[in-house]
Design an enzyme around this catalytic site. Structure first.
Site, PDB file in Angstrom:
ATOM      1  N   ASN A   1       0.826  -1.206   0.000  1.00 25.44           N
ATOM      2  CA  ASN A   1       0.000   0.000   0.000  1.00 25.44           C
ATOM      3  C   ASN A   1       0.861   1.257   0.000  1.00 25.44           C
ATOM      4  O   ASN A   1       1.833   1.355   0.725  1.00 25.44           O
ATOM      5  CB  ASN A   1      -0.877   0.027   1.261  1.00 25.44           C
ATOM      6  CG  ASN A   1      -1.458  -1.317   1.588  1.00 25.44           C
ATOM      7  OD1 ASN A   1      -2.215  -1.858   0.818  1.00 25.44           O
ATOM      8  ND2 ASN A   1      -1.064  -1.904   2.721  1.00 25.44           N
TER       9      ASN A   1
ATOM     10  N   GLU B   1       8.426  -5.147  -1.137  1.00 30.02           N
ATOM     11  CA  GLU B   1       7.299  -4.210  -0.998  1.00 30.02           C
ATOM     12  C   GLU B   1       7.767  -2.787  -1.273  1.00 30.02           C
ATOM     13  O   GLU B   1       7.052  -2.009  -1.901  1.00 30.02           O
ATOM     14  CB  GLU B   1       6.658  -4.300   0.401  1.00 30.02           C
ATOM     15  CG  GLU B   1       6.207  -5.690   0.829  1.00 30.02           C
ATOM     16  CD  GLU B   1       5.365  -6.437  -0.197  1.00 30.02           C
ATOM     17  OE1 GLU B   1       4.661  -5.770  -0.970  1.00 30.02           O
ATOM     18  OE2 GLU B   1       5.438  -7.682  -0.243  1.00 30.02           O
TER      19      GLU B   1
ATOM     20  N   GLU C   1       4.424  -8.082 -10.374  1.00 25.48           N
ATOM     21  CA  GLU C   1       4.975  -9.092  -9.466  1.00 25.48           C
ATOM     22  C   GLU C   1       6.226  -9.767 -10.027  1.00 25.48           C
ATOM     23  O   GLU C   1       7.224  -9.930  -9.321  1.00 25.48           O
ATOM     24  CB  GLU C   1       3.913 -10.126  -9.089  1.00 25.48           C
ATOM     25  CG  GLU C   1       2.737  -9.553  -8.284  1.00 25.48           C
ATOM     26  CD  GLU C   1       3.149  -8.816  -7.018  1.00 25.48           C
ATOM     27  OE1 GLU C   1       4.317  -8.924  -6.606  1.00 25.48           O
ATOM     28  OE2 GLU C   1       2.289  -8.105  -6.442  1.00 25.48           O
TER      29      GLU C   1
HETATM   30  N1  B3K Z   1       0.849  -7.545  -3.775  1.00 27.46           N
HETATM   31  C1  B3K Z   1       0.728  -8.320  -2.575  1.00 27.46           C
HETATM   32  C2  B3K Z   1      -0.052  -9.572  -2.752  1.00 27.46           C
HETATM   33  C3  B3K Z   1      -1.502  -9.404  -2.628  1.00 27.46           C
HETATM   34  C4  B3K Z   1      -2.214 -10.725  -2.616  1.00 27.46           C
HETATM   35  C5  B3K Z   1      -3.667 -10.551  -2.641  1.00 27.46           C
HETATM   36  N2  B3K Z   1      -4.406 -11.805  -2.544  1.00 27.46           N
HETATM   37  C6  B3K Z   1       2.041  -8.633  -1.974  1.00 27.46           C
HETATM   38  C7  B3K Z   1       3.179  -8.630  -2.911  1.00 27.46           C
HETATM   39  O1  B3K Z   1       3.260  -9.377  -3.860  1.00 27.46           O
HETATM   40  O2  B3K Z   1       4.026  -7.795  -2.755  1.00 27.46           O
HETATM   41 ZN    ZN Z   2       4.680  -8.164  -4.890  1.00 30.38          ZN
END
Ligand code: B3K
Ligand code: ZN
Length: 891
Positions: free
Chosen positions: A271, A304, A326
């Site tokens: 976030n 992150e 990702e």
């Molecule tokens: N983007 C999130 C993963 C979210 C999963 C939702 N079911 C963490 C990551 O890959 O950084």
């Molecule tokens: Zn990720």
């Protein structure tokens, strides 16, 4: 939960949104059972949408609608339509202001998606589609809005109120409540929204960016965990610096916050400005955290943080593009970890994971391309394929165009698409424009599923000194396409040729001599045809080909290596990854010998070449101890299962164990020496060198306890009792728990009891204790796990506990889970049925072992199918579980 048969969503049906949301203002009154959310949206019609009078359809689930107001006028019930999943308003002009008020119940939210309670705090998880459980919204990643969030809550119970961006106001309301307002200047999709309310403490640090801006860094935790934040903070600062240096990416807000929560479906969430982390991926201190835990914290904090650019500043147009953020971000974090520690060790760890688990996924019923073409529930597609294979695809681009062009390409991508929702085509185009290379054929890696298979044959012409390698590629059937319909991939095959005295100079026919390159013993072949030959000249002897160095492509490569070739590569090739890979191939061959004898009920002989190769590796003090440890660790039962056509549970378990025991007995004194050499009494430091020593020491200890010498038990007991860090303490516990030596059982019970006594108040350590028992391969595994399910330390609502006990048992204890009477399968199905109602995402994840039923013998296949059918017959199946079970049973 569904009322009709869930339907699939297709990439080909993508349409731009009819409306955009310029600004979003939220007012959230936190209350455990009745939180009120008032949302004010500034909407406008999307000029790119075809229709000019389409209705406004907002997503919304599991909430009570209290009021709707459009352009200052309260709407009557007849002016809008509410279903279980949407709010529709038919008459909306070019621009509109929409105010809705809803009530939600965070305390009852056990799915851990949307706004929920974890212990005493409120927190959110919105990716992928959780925001629609907080308010009515256009909950899709291509709707980017500027958010202002005001949180109101009880001042005593929830003194800390956080959201994305910068704090703009904070005040007491004088009635026991207070409020905080946050403004995020960067437009973002709703999946990046976050909110936290709780009684939290924080550690603070600062970071000066490359352009001289000062950033406040905070990690918020419960007070009891304040002493476990330093490593995450250090990791964060290293990641911030690395992203500036390697990608030219600077942080953009004035503050960056991390909050640790105990109940979380995955590792962490990026976030904007307010990352929310599973405690397991942020808390670390030597006494409670293993080296693997330290590594994970460093990697996840970096991952992150890196999303701030690859994911947040440039986000995804739709969820089919998930690997755009990702795959790229995993590639980025894995390069970061490689730079922080040992590059070869990191590569071996990543490749092991990929070859064991992603290859299995690619061969199973849920296989999908890196960019899936359809899904029922997007949560099911946060997979090893999208993440790890996606990262390998980005790595191949890096290999093909080179580091310099790759950096130009990423600069171009960030510059072109900053503030936008992008696609995988956009990423590839930037890489093409920066490098001048055509990635058209390469893009098949995104659209064709399955693991390609390379068959390599060779021929040496002694007289001419030429060596010809012929490579054939194919890709098996997967649910997305038949093998025959798949087109050839563009595959980089890194290569060296090994002679008697070392690597040979490469002169590839038709290629300019690379005499001026620093290394003329290494090259990358580009395979683009279904079958292709490559000729090397001026060779003095028949070489051993070292193929796929560094694992240059995520493929299964077959070449008829003999065992002497493998020991030659192990001892002489210049590529550390290939030396490890050869050690694994040799070990597989030897274990397979023993498996054959086991099936014939004979005592197998262990090939002496494995013993002497291991002896040599163990005694070579010039090698990195971490690599020695990796080369000595036999391929896991999961890997042996992945490469088998049909999984013979017993033969794999006993074959591997027999080889392990033989090595332990024959090399006892070498293991003992390595143990002593690496055993140090210095205070714990987390450094590549210290981690490497502990890794070899504990690998050696594991072998000693599999030997026939009972004295090894006291060695493990002494390490357990005297350990000053969790790496050594838990390693000692694990080896005791798995030992069959006389006296081990009593020593193991005693250690387990004392471990729990010591650590019962540290939830993450208790998880370790649960996993150690769940993965114990000795008889009686299911009964031990069933007893632990009743233990006060277990909680089915906490995903970390489920993973530590149920997940570890079903995925990492094959001999016990796959017991022939099928009770292991029944146990898992029982848990899935309960979890389906509590937490569909976790339920669907835990299902994986049952979905692989086709790889087992007929009797097990039947038992596994029966349990899948039993789950399928449940009423009220979540979309998550429905998709996985139905696809597993289909075809
Ligand atoms: N983007 C999130 C993963 C979210 C999963 C939702 N079911 C963490 C990551 O890959 O950084
Ligand atoms: Zn990720």
């Amino acid at each position: 939960m569904r009322d009709a048969q869930p339907t699939s969503i297709y990439l080909k049906d993508y349409k731009v949104p009819d409306f955009l949301i310029e600004r979003t203002e939220l007012q959230i009154h936190l209350h455990p059972a009745a939180t009120r959310v008032r949302s004010r949206l500034e909407l406008k019609r999307n000029p790119k949408a075809g229709s000019s009078n389409a209705a406004l359809v907002l997503d919304g689930q599991e909430m009570k609608l209290l009021s709707v107001e459009l352009n200052g006028v309260a709407l009557a019930a007849g002016d809008y339509e509410v279903t279980a999943e949407s709010l529709t308003i038919h008459k909306v002009g070019q621009q509109a202001e929409l105010i809705t008020e809803v009530e939600i119940n965070p305390a009852a939210n056990t799915s851990l998606e949307g706004l929920y309670k974890s212990r005493t705090m409120f927190c959110t998880q919105c990716e992928a589609e959780g925001f629609r459980k907080i308010t009515y919204y256009l909950d899709r990643p291509d709707v980017l809005s500027e958010f202002t969030t005001t949180i109101v809550a009880d001042e005593k119970q929830f003194p800390v109120l956080l959201s994305n961006g910068n704090l703009i106001e904070s005040k007491s309301l004088g009635d026991g409540r207070h409020q905080a307002s946050w403004h995020d200047p960067f437009k973002k999709p709703a999946y990046l929204f976050a909110l936290v309310g709780g009684d939290l403490e924080f550690i603070e640090d600062r970071f000066r960016t490359c352009s001289g801006r000062d950033i406040t860094l905070r990690i918020y935790v419960e007070e009891k965990d304040l002493d476990k934040c330093a490593h995450a903070m250090d990791s964060l600062k290293r990641a911030m610096r690395w992203d500036e240096e390697v990608y030219g990416r600077e942080y953009d807000l004035d503050i960056f916050m991390i909050v640790a929560v105990d109940d979380f479906n995955m590792g962490a969430m990026e976030n904007k400005g307010l990352n929310i982390f599973n405690t397991s991926c942020v808390l670390a201190k030597p006494e409670t955290t293993t080296d693997a835990g330290f590594q994970r914290v460093e990697a996840v904090v970096a991952h992150e943080y890196f999303h701030n650019w690859s994911g947040n500043r440039v986000t995804c147009r739709d969820w089919f593009q998930l690997s755009l953020k990702e795959g790229f971000t995993v590639f980025r974090d894995s390069e970061f970890s490689a730079d922080m520690g040992s590059r070869t060790v990191k590569r071996v760890e990543d490749v092991s994971l990929l070859r064991t688990l992603q290859f299995a996924e690619d061969a199973g019923p849920m296989a999908h391309p890196v960019r899936p073409a359809s899904f029922i529930e997007i949560s099911n597609f946060y997979t090893l394929t999208v993440y790890e294979k996606g990262a390998e695809v980005v790595r191949m681009i890096h290999t093909l165009i080179g580091a310099e062009n790759f950096r130009k390409g990423s600069d171009l991508y960030f510059e072109r698409h900053d503030g936008e929702a992008a696609t995988i085509e956009n990423f590839l185009k930037a890489m093409e424009d920066a490098s001048g290379r055509d990635l058209g054929q390469f893009s098949r890696w995104y659209s064709q599923g399955g693991t390609p298979r390379l068959e390599v044959s060779d021929q040496f012409d002694q007289q001419a000194g030429t060596y010809t390698l012929t490579i054939n590629q194919s890709c098996p059937d997967t649910p997305d396409a038949k093998s025959a319909d798949k087109l050839p991939f563009h595959i980089p095959v890194a290569l060296g040729l090994l002679g008697d005295a070392g690597n040979l100079a490469l002169h590839q026919q038709g290629q300019p001599a690379n005499n001026d390159s620093a290394d003329n013993t290494h090259c990358v072949l580009e395979l683009t045809e279904q079958s292709q030959s490559f000729v090397f000249e001026k060779l003095p002897e028949k070489p051993v080909p070292v193929l796929l160095r560094g694992f240059s492509a995520p493929v299964k490569l077959h070449y008829p290596y003999n065992r002497d070739d493998l020991t030659a590569i192990m001892s002489r090739d210049s590529d550390g990854f290939s030396r490890w890979d050869a050690s694994q191939k040799l070990a597989v061959a030897v274990i397979e010998d023993v498996m054959t004898s086991y099936r014939g009920q004979q005592q197998g002989q262990i090939d002496q070449r494995l013993l002497s190769a291991c002896r040599q590796v163990l005694s070579d003090e010039s090698l990195d101890p971490a690599m020695v440890a990796l080369m000595l660790q036999l391929p896991s039962e999961s890997y042996l299962s992945e490469i088998a056509d049909t999984i013979d549970v017993e033969a794999i378990h006993h074959g591997r164990l027999q080889v392990r025991k033989a090595l332990a007995c024959e090399l006892y004194s070498e293991f003992k020496q390595a143990y002593e050499r690496c055993n140090s009494s210095e205070a714990y430091v987390y450094s590549a060198a210290a981690v490497a020593r502990r890794s070899l020491k504990n690998t050696a200890l594991g072998y000693l306890l599999q030997s026939d010498r009972a004295e090894a038990i006291s060695l493990a007991q002494a390490q357990f009792a005297g350990a000053t860090n969790m790496t050594d303490q838990s390693a000692a516990l694990t080896v005791l728990v798995n030992s069959e030596l006389p006296g081990a059982e009593a020593a193991s019970s005693e250690a387990l009891a004392s471990f729990y006594q010591q650590w019962q108040h540290e939830s993450l350590v208790v998880n370790q204790w649960l996993s150690t028992q769940a993965t114990c391969a000795l008889p009686g595994g299911l009964e031990r796990v069933q007893a632990l399910m009743q233990h006060a330390a277990f909680d089915l609502k906490n995903p970390n506990k489920v993973r530590a006990l149920v997940g570890a048992f079903c995925a990492n204890n094959p001999i016990n889970f796959h017991r022939p009477d099928g009770l292991g399968y029944q146990f898992l199905a029982d848990q899935i049925i309960v979890l389906n109602k509590l937490n569909p995402q976790i339920a669907s994840r835990q299902l994986t072992p049952l979905t692989r039923w086709r790889k087992y013998d007929a009797a097990r296949q039947k038992l596994m199918q029966q349990q899948l059918q039993r789950i399928m017959a449940e009423s009220d199946l979540s979309k998550d579980v429905y998709e996985v079970v139905s696809k597993s049973l289909a075809g």
